[in-house]
Design an enzyme around this catalytic site. Structure first.
Site, PDB file in Angstrom:
ATOM      1  N   TRP A  51       0.795  -1.280  -0.051  1.00 38.36           N
ATOM      2  CA  TRP A  51       0.090   0.079  -0.090  1.00 38.36           C
ATOM      3  C   TRP A  51       0.932   1.294   0.038  1.00 38.36           C
ATOM      4  O   TRP A  51       1.871   1.312   0.746  1.00 38.36           O
ATOM      5  CB  TRP A  51      -0.944  -0.120   1.310  1.00 38.36           C
ATOM      6  CG  TRP A  51      -1.788   1.315   1.387  1.00 38.36           C
ATOM      7  CD1 TRP A  51      -1.289   2.184   2.298  1.00 38.36           C
ATOM      8  CD2 TRP A  51      -2.933   1.754   0.873  1.00 38.36           C
ATOM      9  NE1 TRP A  51      -1.891   3.447   2.237  1.00 38.36           N
ATOM     10  CE2 TRP A  51      -2.941   2.983   1.340  1.00 38.36           C
ATOM     11  CE3 TRP A  51      -3.674   1.121  -0.075  1.00 38.36           C
ATOM     12  CZ2 TRP A  51      -4.212   3.669   0.924  1.00 38.36           C
ATOM     13  CZ3 TRP A  51      -4.818   1.677  -0.336  1.00 38.36           C
ATOM     14  CH2 TRP A  51      -5.123   3.132  -0.140  1.00 38.36           C
ATOM     15  N   ASP A  54      -0.334   9.205   0.569  1.00 33.91           N
ATOM     16  CA  ASP A  54       0.194  10.612   0.300  1.00 33.91           C
ATOM     17  C   ASP A  54       1.838  10.532   0.158  1.00 33.91           C
ATOM     18  O   ASP A  54       2.526  10.108   0.718  1.00 33.91           O
ATOM     19  CB  ASP A  54      -0.169  11.543   1.563  1.00 33.91           C
ATOM     20  CG  ASP A  54      -1.563  11.221   1.870  1.00 33.91           C
ATOM     21  OD1 ASP A  54      -2.235  10.830   1.548  1.00 33.91           O
ATOM     22  OD2 ASP A  54      -1.418  11.962   3.177  1.00 33.91           O
ATOM     23  N   TRP A  78      -4.877   0.151   3.370  1.00 34.96           N
ATOM     24  CA  TRP A  78      -4.259   0.864   4.329  1.00 34.96           C
ATOM     25  C   TRP A  78      -4.123   0.265   5.639  1.00 34.96           C
ATOM     26  O   TRP A  78      -4.801  -0.636   6.037  1.00 34.96           O
ATOM     27  CB  TRP A  78      -5.441   2.197   4.586  1.00 34.96           C
ATOM     28  CG  TRP A  78      -4.716   3.162   5.326  1.00 34.96           C
ATOM     29  CD1 TRP A  78      -4.235   4.358   4.845  1.00 34.96           C
ATOM     30  CD2 TRP A  78      -4.841   3.414   6.662  1.00 34.96           C
ATOM     31  NE1 TRP A  78      -3.625   5.204   6.048  1.00 34.96           N
ATOM     32  CE2 TRP A  78      -4.108   4.498   6.966  1.00 34.96           C
ATOM     33  CE3 TRP A  78      -5.327   2.542   7.701  1.00 34.96           C
ATOM     34  CZ2 TRP A  78      -3.975   5.113   8.225  1.00 34.96           C
ATOM     35  CZ3 TRP A  78      -4.994   3.102   9.201  1.00 34.96           C
ATOM     36  CH2 TRP A  78      -4.484   4.339   9.319  1.00 34.96           C
ATOM     37  N   PHE A 116       1.969   9.394  10.405  1.00 35.28           N
ATOM     38  CA  PHE A 116       1.132  10.179   9.502  1.00 35.28           C
ATOM     39  C   PHE A 116       1.957  10.953   8.483  1.00 35.28           C
ATOM     40  O   PHE A 116       3.124  11.429   8.872  1.00 35.28           O
ATOM     41  CB  PHE A 116      -0.242  10.563   9.909  1.00 35.28           C
ATOM     42  CG  PHE A 116      -1.123   9.495  10.252  1.00 35.28           C
ATOM     43  CD1 PHE A 116      -1.138   8.287  10.308  1.00 35.28           C
ATOM     44  CD2 PHE A 116      -2.699  10.140  10.467  1.00 35.28           C
ATOM     45  CE1 PHE A 116      -1.879   7.321  10.395  1.00 35.28           C
ATOM     46  CE2 PHE A 116      -3.571   9.123  10.475  1.00 35.28           C
ATOM     47  CZ  PHE A 116      -3.542   7.836  10.395  1.00 35.28           C
ATOM     48  N   SER A 117       1.187  11.465   7.721  1.00 33.78           N
ATOM     49  CA  SER A 117       2.094  12.498   6.655  1.00 33.78           C
ATOM     50  C   SER A 117       2.590  13.782   7.366  1.00 33.78           C
ATOM     51  O   SER A 117       2.500  14.205   8.484  1.00 33.78           O
ATOM     52  CB  SER A 117       0.904  13.020   5.679  1.00 33.78           C
ATOM     53  OG  SER A 117       0.638  12.047   4.807  1.00 33.78           O
ATOM     54  N   ARG A 177      -3.122  17.288  12.064  1.00 33.99           N
ATOM     55  CA  ARG A 177      -2.231  16.315  11.345  1.00 33.99           C
ATOM     56  C   ARG A 177      -1.687  17.139  10.007  1.00 33.99           C
ATOM     57  O   ARG A 177      -2.144  18.025   9.546  1.00 33.99           O
ATOM     58  CB  ARG A 177      -2.703  15.123  11.052  1.00 33.99           C
ATOM     59  CG  ARG A 177      -4.105  15.201   9.981  1.00 33.99           C
ATOM     60  CD  ARG A 177      -4.268  13.761   9.761  1.00 33.99           C
ATOM     61  NE  ARG A 177      -5.787  13.546   9.048  1.00 33.99           N
ATOM     62  CZ  ARG A 177      -6.943  13.632   9.674  1.00 33.99           C
ATOM     63  NH1 ARG A 177      -7.084  13.620  11.035  1.00 33.99           N
ATOM     64  NH2 ARG A 177      -7.980  13.667   8.868  1.00 33.99           N
ATOM     65  N   ASP A 178      -0.415  16.315   9.600  1.00 30.62           N
ATOM     66  CA  ASP A 178       0.016  16.787   8.301  1.00 30.62           C
ATOM     67  C   ASP A 178       0.773  17.896   8.112  1.00 30.62           C
ATOM     68  O   ASP A 178       0.579  18.868   7.236  1.00 30.62           O
ATOM     69  CB  ASP A 178      -0.820  16.805   6.914  1.00 30.62           C
ATOM     70  CG  ASP A 178      -1.897  15.505   6.945  1.00 30.62           C
ATOM     71  OD1 ASP A 178      -1.502  14.341   7.652  1.00 30.62           O
ATOM     72  OD2 ASP A 178      -2.937  15.742   6.414  1.00 30.62           O
ATOM     73  N   GLU A 231      -6.923  18.465   5.143  1.00 30.59           N
ATOM     74  CA  GLU A 231      -5.600  17.388   5.059  1.00 30.59           C
ATOM     75  C   GLU A 231      -4.550  18.104   4.380  1.00 30.59           C
ATOM     76  O   GLU A 231      -4.894  18.798   3.425  1.00 30.59           O
ATOM     77  CB  GLU A 231      -6.145  16.071   4.696  1.00 30.59           C
ATOM     78  CG  GLU A 231      -7.194  15.340   5.680  1.00 30.59           C
ATOM     79  CD  GLU A 231      -7.433  13.913   5.300  1.00 30.59           C
ATOM     80  OE1 GLU A 231      -7.493  13.540   4.336  1.00 30.59           O
ATOM     81  OE2 GLU A 231      -7.305  13.384   6.430  1.00 30.59           O
ATOM     82  N   TRP A 306      -9.516   8.789  -1.304  1.00 33.30           N
ATOM     83  CA  TRP A 306     -10.324   7.861  -0.379  1.00 33.30           C
ATOM     84  C   TRP A 306     -11.552   7.453  -0.865  1.00 33.30           C
ATOM     85  O   TRP A 306     -12.045   6.284  -0.514  1.00 33.30           O
ATOM     86  CB  TRP A 306     -10.444   8.572   0.911  1.00 33.30           C
ATOM     87  CG  TRP A 306      -9.042   8.649   1.572  1.00 33.30           C
ATOM     88  CD1 TRP A 306      -8.391  10.006   1.770  1.00 33.30           C
ATOM     89  CD2 TRP A 306      -8.200   7.674   1.882  1.00 33.30           C
ATOM     90  NE1 TRP A 306      -7.195   9.792   2.324  1.00 33.30           N
ATOM     91  CE2 TRP A 306      -7.166   8.291   2.431  1.00 33.30           C
ATOM     92  CE3 TRP A 306      -8.145   6.371   1.904  1.00 33.30           C
ATOM     93  CZ2 TRP A 306      -5.880   7.608   2.930  1.00 33.30           C
ATOM     94  CZ3 TRP A 306      -7.051   5.693   2.438  1.00 33.30           C
ATOM     95  CH2 TRP A 306      -5.942   6.277   3.108  1.00 33.30           C
TER      96      TRP A 306
HETATM   97  C1  FRU Z   1      -4.313  11.991   3.824  1.00 34.93           C
HETATM   98  C2  FRU Z   1      -4.219  11.462   5.193  1.00 34.93           C
HETATM   99  C3  FRU Z   1      -3.408  12.498   5.858  1.00 34.93           C
HETATM  100  C4  FRU Z   1      -2.823  11.423   6.914  1.00 34.93           C
HETATM  101  C5  FRU Z   1      -2.656  10.153   6.208  1.00 34.93           C
HETATM  102  C6  FRU Z   1      -2.684   8.840   6.874  1.00 34.93           C
HETATM  103  O1  FRU Z   1      -4.543  11.216   2.652  1.00 34.93           O
HETATM  104  O2  FRU Z   1      -5.434  11.043   5.425  1.00 34.93           O
HETATM  105  O3  FRU Z   1      -4.530  13.463   6.455  1.00 34.93           O
HETATM  106  O4  FRU Z   1      -1.910  12.089   7.587  1.00 34.93           O
HETATM  107  O5  FRU Z   1      -3.242  10.206   4.890  1.00 34.93           O
HETATM  108  O6  FRU Z   1      -2.309   7.881   6.151  1.00 34.93           O
END
Ligand code: FRU
Length: 505
Positions: A51, A54, A78, A116-117, A177-178, A231, A306
């Protein structure tokens, strides 16, 4: 999709439904003779297996472009997030490197969370990765911003005093996040995606040393019409403007938005007056930008989204063959004269071109119905300019990835009356569905298309990159034909160039 805020139920439901859909997918693939093995892409980046989502940490560091990515190295759906890693000398061919980050600490070790990202910066020769540690406790998601460092760009060590931002500010929420980090006027800045009361937000922080961060302000936020959670926000300067790019949740078909405006660093606030879509296709999400040594602003996006899975949580035909997900081709962005973004494929991709087919100044009549394009293959680039004069013209376009028996074809059609470019995958492969429509700002009676076809995806740049559309399809390997058609009246192909593109693997 099991969202970051999702809990056990979503995940076990997804597992059950994916077992169910496995049977369906295998049955359908057998019927159509396609196999995901053959769907491995020729010139798009994929993980060695399993898999991918991002792109993360894009940076040019010590002579190489580095691409990190959200990765589950134990399966093709995922799962607990790792950072996969690859590097390149030219953004075209990639060398796979060991996984850079794996969940290991109390702030990022969780079956439903992980690393995560995030993004990457260089300081004093050290490569820093800034990512979101995600864990689930009860029904609560806990997201914090964390740091990892490397001297060689290959082996990373997590900072012992992580997380560097343990919790969201009052203006944010558990969805936090991110982080995207950049340098401005001798200081580090970070934008983090969040939300509150159903409205997406980008939160701004600053730091002197990448380790101690102060919250500044809500950089920008949704008024309710721009999504419920932002995101992967990314703020950068372009010419004399600033661009805020993000992937909003809850904006329906709009998956990646850009806003153009001005940044006030004194108060930490971005104001904007222009909005556009980074990509209008079904499959493009979470792009990240970086500046390369030549000063180009380049973005790479995840060429899935998604909500693309047609049946419940099915991750599509390739996932039955132990891989799922890829990156878009790198796109250079610039500001157009109308103040909106322009997207173009990077020059380096021309090095992939092999057999060349060209025709110029050709009038096509509807009764001819089709003009075969004398390039076949599953990995092709087409550059075409079309003009028309007649009011009687209804539409024109291409049938892509046509099978010899005519069963499989993907229609890319421009309809004059509606000024819409339509990507119809009803007959693509027996698996894909949906018609993607993109409104074109048609100024005159002409259209330019730059089309990149790969084994299971198609990226279309329109009118010198004013708009882009990316969609995935899964035709059989024999479906390698291309045809041009028009309906209603004559049309003129000013020029058409097509190339086979060689594999980078
Ligand atoms: C975006 C996301 C981010 C998160 C990551 C998790 O596609 O949902 O917000 O960090 O993917 O895999």
């Amino acid at each position: 999709r099991a969202r970051a805020t999702g809990v056990g139920f979503t995940f076990s439901f997804s597992r059950l439904s994916s077992i169910f859909t496995s049977f369906l997918v295998v049955a359908i693939l057998n019927h159509f003779g396609a196999s995901g093995v053959f769907l491995r892409l020729k010139y798009h980046f994929m993980a060695p297996a399993y898999w991918i989502n991002d792109p993360n940490g894009l940076i040019f560091y010590k002579g190489y472009y580095h691409l990190f990515y959200q990765h589950f190295p134990y399966g093709s759906t995922w799962g607990s997030m790792h950072w996969g890693h690859a590097r390149s000398k030219d953004l075209v061919s990639w060398e796979h490197l060991p996984v850079a980050l794996a969940p290991s600490e109390e702030y990022d070790l969780d079956e439903c969370g992980g690393c995560f990202s995030g993004s990457a910066v260089e300081h004093d020769g050290v490569l820093y990765l800034i990512y979101t540690g995600t864990i689930i406790r009860g029904d609560k998601v806990i997201q914090s911003q964390c740091l990892a460092m490397s001297d060689d760009g290959i082996v990373f060590k997590k900072y012992e005093r992580n997380p560097v931002i343990p919790a969201p500010p009052a203006e944010g929420s558990n969805d936090f996040r991110d982080p995207k980090v950049w340098r401005h006027n001798g200081k580090w800045y970070m934008v983090v995606g969040s939300c509150k009361d159903g409205k997406g937000k980008a939160l701004l922080y600053s730091s002197e040393d990448l380790r101690n961060w102060s919250y500044i302000n809500v950089l920008a936020e949704s008024d309710g019409s721009l999504g419920s959670m932002w995101e992967c926000p990314d703020l950068f300067s372009l010419g004399d403007k600033h661009v805020l790019m993000f992937s909003p949740m809850g904006m329906g078909e709009k998956k990646t938005i850009y806003l153009i405006g001005d940044m006030n660093y004194d108060i930490g606030r971005f104001t904007w007056d222009r909005m556009g879509e980074v990509d209008c296709g079904f499959e493009y999400y979470a792009p990240q930008s970086f500046v390369d040594p030549q000063g180009r602003r380049i973005i790479i996006g995840w060429s899935n989204a998604w909500d693309w899975m047609p049946w419940f949580q099915s991750f599509g035909p390739t996932s039955e063959n132990n891989w799922c997900g890829a990156m878009s081709i790198p796109r250079q962005i610039s500001l157009g004269s109308n103040g909106y973004l322009l997207f173009s494929s990077i020059e380096e991709l021309k090095s992939l071109r092999t057999n060349h087919f060209r025709l110029t100044d050709l009038n096509v009549h509807p009764c001819q119905s089709v003009i075969p394009v004398h390039v076949r293959g599953t990995s092709i680039e087409i550059l075409v300019e079309i003009q028309w004069a007649s009011e009687m013209l209804d539409s024109f376009g291409f049938q892509l990835r046509c099978s010899p028996d005519g069963e499989q074809k993907t229609t890319l059609e421009y309809t004059i009356a509606r000024q819409e470019l339509i990507f119809d995958r009803t007959h693509s492969d027996g698996f894909s569905s949906g018609v993607c429509k993109m409104k074109i700002n048609q100024m005159d009676q002409s259209l330019k298309l730059h089309i990149f076809v790969d084994t299971c995806c198609v990226e279309v740049f329109v009118n010198d990159g004013e708009q882009v559309m990316s969609n995935n399809i899964y035709p059989s390997i024999e479906a390698d034909g291309i045809e041009f058609f028009c309906n209603g009246s004559d049309i003129r192909i000013v020029s058409l160039d097509a190339w086979n593109l060689r594999s980078i693997w």
